[in-house]
Motif scaffolding. Structure first.
Motif, PDB file in Angstrom:
ATOM      1  N   ILE A  43      -3.470  48.515  11.569  1.00 37.69           N
ATOM      2  CA  ILE A  43      -2.467  49.416  12.164  1.00 37.69           C
ATOM      3  C   ILE A  43      -1.827  50.266  11.070  1.00 37.69           C
ATOM      4  O   ILE A  43      -1.505  51.439  11.286  1.00 37.69           O
ATOM      5  N   ASP A  44      -1.670  49.696   9.877  1.00 38.02           N
ATOM      6  CA  ASP A  44      -1.076  50.464   8.776  1.00 38.02           C
ATOM      7  C   ASP A  44      -1.932  51.687   8.428  1.00 38.02           C
ATOM      8  O   ASP A  44      -1.416  52.791   8.233  1.00 38.02           O
ATOM      9  N   PHE A  50      -3.152  58.903  11.204  1.00 36.89           N
ATOM     10  CA  PHE A  50      -2.722  59.700  12.356  1.00 36.89           C
ATOM     11  C   PHE A  50      -1.225  60.013  12.241  1.00 36.89           C
ATOM     12  O   PHE A  50      -0.405  59.524  13.007  1.00 36.89           O
ATOM     13  N   SER A  51      -0.917  60.835  11.232  1.00 43.14           N
ATOM     14  CA  SER A  51       0.452  61.283  10.992  1.00 43.14           C
ATOM     15  C   SER A  51       0.348  62.727  10.513  1.00 43.14           C
ATOM     16  O   SER A  51      -0.742  63.215  10.200  1.00 43.14           O
ATOM     17  N   THR A 100       1.558  68.314  16.636  1.00 41.53           N
ATOM     18  CA  THR A 100       1.805  67.385  17.760  1.00 41.53           C
ATOM     19  C   THR A 100       1.637  65.909  17.404  1.00 41.53           C
ATOM     20  O   THR A 100       2.120  65.040  18.133  1.00 41.53           O
ATOM     21  N   ILE A 101       0.964  65.587  16.297  1.00 37.15           N
ATOM     22  CA  ILE A 101       0.526  64.197  16.076  1.00 37.15           C
ATOM     23  C   ILE A 101       1.686  63.194  16.007  1.00 37.15           C
ATOM     24  O   ILE A 101       1.630  62.128  16.631  1.00 37.15           O
ATOM     25  N   ASP A 102       2.739  63.498  15.279  1.00 38.92           N
ATOM     26  CA  ASP A 102       3.831  62.517  15.140  1.00 38.92           C
ATOM     27  C   ASP A 102       4.490  62.221  16.486  1.00 38.92           C
ATOM     28  O   ASP A 102       4.793  61.067  16.797  1.00 38.92           O
ATOM     29  N   ALA A 103       4.700  63.274  17.279  1.00 36.96           N
ATOM     30  CA  ALA A 103       5.329  63.084  18.592  1.00 36.96           C
ATOM     31  C   ALA A 103       4.433  62.241  19.503  1.00 36.96           C
ATOM     32  O   ALA A 103       4.912  61.364  20.239  1.00 36.96           O
ATOM     33  N   ILE A 161      -9.864  63.526  17.696  1.00 36.66           N
ATOM     34  CA  ILE A 161      -9.662  63.497  16.227  1.00 36.66           C
ATOM     35  C   ILE A 161     -10.610  62.470  15.599  1.00 36.66           C
ATOM     36  O   ILE A 161     -11.190  62.702  14.535  1.00 36.66           O
ATOM     37  N   SER A 162     -10.786  61.340  16.285  1.00 38.09           N
ATOM     38  CA  SER A 162     -11.691  60.295  15.784  1.00 38.09           C
ATOM     39  C   SER A 162     -13.123  60.828  15.684  1.00 38.09           C
ATOM     40  O   SER A 162     -13.822  60.580  14.697  1.00 38.09           O
ATOM     41  N   ASP A 163     -13.576  61.569  16.715  1.00 36.75           N
ATOM     42  CA  ASP A 163     -14.923  62.157  16.689  1.00 36.75           C
ATOM     43  C   ASP A 163     -15.075  63.073  15.471  1.00 36.75           C
ATOM     44  O   ASP A 163     -16.112  63.101  14.811  1.00 36.75           O
TER      45      ASP A 163
END
Length: 748
Positions: A43-44, A50-51, A100-103, A161-163
């Motif tokens: 998770i870390d 993803f930030s 948008t990522i942080d939100a 984003i993962s793709d």
């Protein structure tokens, strides 16, 4: 010097909840006053990646890709430098992703619920190829609330984003696994060893920077790495490698599900360039002995004792099991301790809108075990020769409830996932009664066998205690193969049990299997038809097809000749040894069924396409099914058995009734009657009885109420009635009792 342990789960397992192994070990170490700190590096790493900062760095890496390497020494290549239109689109929209990522992450952590309104407008998130499936799923959003719809859209956004990461930065990336290919069937250590000699990947660099900060903060003397799955193996070695290079004074040990099943015949000495110890099976005593060996007391102790531990001596891998200590009984292993883990930072995602299927990725679950091992322990595809299945030991219901209350206090969460191989029905019943006695408001689910002891009444009791779902192995929906598997169930029995759960309001997930030894094409198609009928009848909510894999510690792996298969190779590798290549006497290529089975199931789970011909799911010719189109319907129509066992427990889940007296007259005769008014959570209802039987009923309901610690048997209730009145059966099957049976009078 005191020993201080640092226990980690390396990337990646789940996004929504911590994998419980480190919490189990920390809970045990607490009972021994051994200091420990735990971390979930999975998770870390995800939260770092993803930030806003993480995505800025990520897109910069790709900008530099044309140069193929960066000054930092990390090397990134995109195969052939040809990038798909989808990745080009994501790269072009990078400002929207960064904005948008942080939100979005905060929303998925449950901290930003109002963002759901923005997300559902569908002009807030940048969209790439994962959103193409939305049109097919539009119908599902009618049944989903705004929060759930937004969670699903946010999940598609993360998957886009993962793709991009997989194509442009690191092909080994996956949300719940990393470089899994290197851990699967790795008979030889060569490929993994070679990968570890390469420059760290982009994901590795994030992992190492986080690990460095943790090691410097914790300052451990002993580093434990739990490796549950093949998808954690590469990262585990990367972590161990960095610590060995930078802190050679710290001893390192590996344990967990992967070594327990795969590394039991380990002999490659190179593994011990990374690890000092590898322990097998239950970790409590092996770790306790290692801690003792590493302590300042070790010298006075003389000989060093080990429990199921591999280590290197004189350049050779040796296995030591000279400890005199027995494994701890479950009552002494302590309550899992989740402290140190960032419980408020896990992210809930909804990949599939199916309400049962999403439970693995949505919501925070406290993990507990009702029983060590499996009470059945016979399934021929399962590793039943290993201790984690073979050694069966249940935990008493009152102790389980104590642990649940402790964990609720500690984590602030009242959801529990019991991670048993198969939870025992009698223990589930005892646990449900204890939860109800203590008036705990909990939500829980677990894994079961679909056995006939799950009666309609037991399912109602489980539901009343907070059980919302069960998952279980139907495996191959064919009675011949279920017998060969030694599953101890039939398809008809599974149908009745899943009906009982569904009617009680408990969701059911079935594990399905294809390609079992000697399985014919006809049996695969008939199995699919059974599954179709179970979904059409509405008694299965979710499922997953697995292709059979032959493992070294299962009866099929140990005695292949009994199952019509031949091992391709008999040589034992020097590293992982569990999955075995084999040839089936039928000669059928089962791989080709994979797509059709999974596609049909995906549609059945969404409640559609039941009228399709089975042939429509396959692009090659298949035989027609031999299963009667009404097989499941007819199985469910069979009448119930009215024989009640004398030792069955009788329990009343409802409250005390209000009692009104009235008289009834007929043909000049008058007699006293009672009206009993009950208030259920949803409605109020009344029953009428004659005065004597009514007064007896009020008294017996007090005795058998679920809050009483004494459980009354059916025979005791019958005897109590018959001390004053006659013909108990006539009364028991009368209309008033039948009404009570509908509202919580249970025979278990």
């Amino acid at each position: 010097m005191n020993t201080k342990l640092f226990i980690i789960t390396p990337p990646f397992t789940q996004l929504n909840t911590p994998y419980p192994a480190t919490a189990y070990i920390k809970g045990f170490l607490n009972t021994k006053n051994i200091e420990s700190v735990q971390a979930d590096l999975g998770i870390d790493v995800i939260l770092e990646l993803f930030s806003k900062k993480g995505l800025i760095d990520l897109f910069q890496v790709c900008s530099a890709n044309s140069a193929s390497s960066l000054g930092s020494g990390y090397k990134f290549e995109v195969a052939g430098n040809t990038i798909s239109d989808n990745s080009k689109r994501i790269f072009a929209l990078q400002d929207e992703y960064i904005k948008t990522i942080d939100a979005v992450i905060q929303f998925l952590q449950g901290k930003n619920p109002t963002l759901a309104l923005q997300i559902c407008q569908e002009d807030f998130l940048p969209e790439a190829s994962r959103f193409a499936q939305l049109e097919e799923l539009d119908w599902a959003f009618g049944t989903m609330g705004t929060q759930d719809k937004a969670k699903h859209l946010a999940t598609l956004y993360l998957e886009d984003i993962s793709d991009y990461i997989v194509e442009c930065v690191d092909e080994n990336f996956g949300f719940s696994r990393y470089a899994e290919r290197l851990g699967r069937s790795a008979n030889s250590f060569d490929e993994l060893y070679e990968a570890l000699q390469q420059q760290p990947t982009y994901i590795d660099s994030i992992l190492i920077s986080l690990l460095k900060a943790k090691i410097e903060a914790v300052k451990p003397t002993f580093f434990l790495i739990s490796v549950p799955f093949p998808g954690n193996l590469y990262s585990a070695f990367r972590c161990a490698q960095w610590v060995k290079q930078n802190h050679p004074e710290i001893k390192i040990s590996m344990g967990g599900g992967f070594p327990n099943t795969e590394l039991r015949s380990l002999s490659d000495a190179r593994v011990f360039e990374f690890f000092d110890f590898i322990t097998l099976d239950d970790g409590e005593v092996p770790i306790e002995e290692l801690v003792e060996n590493l302590s300042s007391r070790a010298e006075s102790r003389g000989e060093k004792y080990y429990k199921r531990t591999f280590l290197l001596e004189n350049g050779e891998v040796v296995y030591k099991n000279n400890s005199l200590k027995h494994d701890y009984k479950q009552v002494f292993v302590g309550t899992p301790d989740y402290s140190d883990l960032p419980l408020d930072k896990y992210i809930s995602v909804i990949e599939i809108v199916n309400p049962m299927h999403r439970m693995w990725s949505d919501g925070r679950w406290n993990k507990l075990t009702m029983a060590h091992g499996c009470y059945w322990g016979k399934c021929t595809f399962c590793d039943i020769s290993l201790d984690y299945i073979k050694v069966y030991e249940p935990v008493a219901a009152n102790l389980l409830c104590d642990r649940m209350e402790d964990m609720m206090q500690q984590t602030g969460q009242n959801g529990f996932h019991f991670v048993d191989e198969a939870a025992p029905p009698a223990l589930m019943r005892a646990l449900a009664l204890e939860i109800l006695r203590r008036k705990l408001a909990v939500t829980w689910w677990t894994n079961i066998r679909f056995e006939k002891s799950f009666s309609a009444d037991l399912c109602l009791l489980l539901k009343a205690s907070g059980c919302i779902a069960v998952s279980g192995g139907l495996e191959v929906a064919s009675d011949r193969l279920l017998k060969l598997i030694d599953k101890g169930v039939t398809v008809e029995q599974v149908a009745k049990v899943t009906r009982n759960f569904t009617e009680a309001g408990i969701m059911v997930h079935a594990y399905l299997m294809y390609g079992y030894p000697t399985q014919t094409v006809q049996e695969t198609i008939d199995s699919l038809e059974m599954v179709r009928q179970l979904f059409e009848a509405g008694i299965l909510q979710s499922g997953f097809w697995h292709q059979f894999a032959m493992t070294a510690h299962s009866p099929v792996g140990l005695y292949p000749e009994k199952f019509g298969v031949t091992k391709v190779t008999e040589t034992i590798g020097t590293f992982a040894n569990n999955d075995i290549d084999y040839t089936d006497s039928t000669g059928i290529n089962h791989d080709k069924f994979s797509f059709g089975l999974k596609k049909s199931l995906f549609n059945f789970m969404h409640g559609i396409c039941f009228d399709y011909e089975l042939q429509d799911w396959f692009d090659f010719k298949i035989p027609k099914t031999k299963i009667d189109p009404d097989f499941i319907f007819n199985a469910l129509e069979e009448g119930n058995d009215f024989n009640t066992k004398p030792n069955a427990k009788v329990v009343w889940l409802g409250g005390k009734p209000a009692v009104d007296h009235f008289t009834k007259s007929k043909k000049g005769q008058t007699w006293e009657m009672l009206t009993l008014t009950f208030h259920d959570k949803k409605e109020s209802f009344t029953i009428q009885t004659n005065k004597n039987e009514g007064e007896w009923l009020v008294e017996i309901l007090k005795k058998i109420t679920v809050s009483n610690s004494k459980n009354y048997t059916f025979q005791e209730v019958k005897t109590d009635f018959e001390t004053n009145y006659e013909d108990f059966e006539l009364f028991w099957y009368s209309k008033p009792i039948n009404t009570l049976r509908e509202f919580g009078l249970l025979v278990l």
